[in-house]
Motif scaffolding. Sequence first.
Motif, PDB file in Angstrom:
ATOM      1  N   VAL A  25      -5.387   5.491  10.343  1.00 18.53           N
ATOM      2  CA  VAL A  25      -5.909   5.672   8.988  1.00 18.53           C
ATOM      3  C   VAL A  25      -4.941   5.070   7.976  1.00 18.53           C
ATOM      4  O   VAL A  25      -5.349   4.364   7.048  1.00 18.53           O
ATOM      5  CB  VAL A  25      -6.164   7.165   8.696  1.00 18.53           C
ATOM      6  N   TYR A  26      -3.649   5.326   8.150  1.00 23.42           N
ATOM      7  CA  TYR A  26      -2.648   4.809   7.214  1.00 23.42           C
ATOM      8  C   TYR A  26      -2.628   3.285   7.207  1.00 23.42           C
ATOM      9  O   TYR A  26      -2.730   2.653   6.157  1.00 23.42           O
ATOM     10  CB  TYR A  26      -1.257   5.342   7.569  1.00 23.42           C
ATOM     11  N   ILE A  28      -4.792   1.044   8.428  1.00 23.27           N
ATOM     12  CA  ILE A  28      -6.056   0.400   8.068  1.00 23.27           C
ATOM     13  C   ILE A  28      -6.334   0.558   6.577  1.00 23.27           C
ATOM     14  O   ILE A  28      -6.842  -0.359   5.935  1.00 23.27           O
ATOM     15  CB  ILE A  28      -7.208   0.944   8.937  1.00 23.27           C
ATOM     16  N   SER A  29      -5.971   1.704   5.993  1.00 22.95           N
ATOM     17  CA  SER A  29      -6.219   1.892   4.560  1.00 22.95           C
ATOM     18  C   SER A  29      -5.341   0.993   3.705  1.00 22.95           C
ATOM     19  O   SER A  29      -5.697   0.690   2.570  1.00 22.95           O
ATOM     20  CB  SER A  29      -6.014   3.355   4.166  1.00 22.95           C
ATOM     21  N   HIS A  30      -4.211   0.534   4.248  1.00 27.42           N
ATOM     22  CA  HIS A  30      -3.329  -0.363   3.507  1.00 27.42           C
ATOM     23  C   HIS A  30      -3.583  -1.840   3.831  1.00 27.42           C
ATOM     24  O   HIS A  30      -2.879  -2.706   3.331  1.00 27.42           O
ATOM     25  CB  HIS A  30      -1.867  -0.016   3.784  1.00 27.42           C
ATOM     26  N   THR A  32      -5.288  -5.482   3.772  1.00 30.05           N
ATOM     27  CA  THR A  32      -5.904  -6.278   2.707  1.00 30.05           C
ATOM     28  C   THR A  32      -7.099  -7.088   3.189  1.00 30.05           C
ATOM     29  O   THR A  32      -7.794  -7.687   2.381  1.00 30.05           O
ATOM     30  CB  THR A  32      -4.865  -7.239   2.102  1.00 30.05           C
ATOM     31  N   GLY A  37      -6.532  -5.245   9.147  1.00 29.99           N
ATOM     32  CA  GLY A  37      -6.999  -3.966   9.671  1.00 29.99           C
ATOM     33  C   GLY A  37      -6.892  -3.904  11.182  1.00 29.99           C
ATOM     34  O   GLY A  37      -6.503  -2.881  11.751  1.00 29.99           O
TER      35      GLY A  37
END
Length: 61
Positions: A25-26, A28-30, A32, A37
């Motif tokens: 989650v960390y 992939i959420s960061h 671009t 991802g």
Amino acid sequence: MAKTQMHESGPSGAIYGLGLIGAAVYFISHATGFWMGVLGFLKALVWPAFLVYEAMKSLGM
């Protein structure tokens, strides 16, 4: 008949699984973009290696 020993690692597997989900989650959420991802997911698979590396680096090993 020979006795066999079984060693279960349920709790450590659960902790690794939760860490994998959190790291995915960390990372992939960061991300671009799509390929960042994908790279984030791959990083999430090996997050313990990053953790041990940084711990050893901070301890001066």
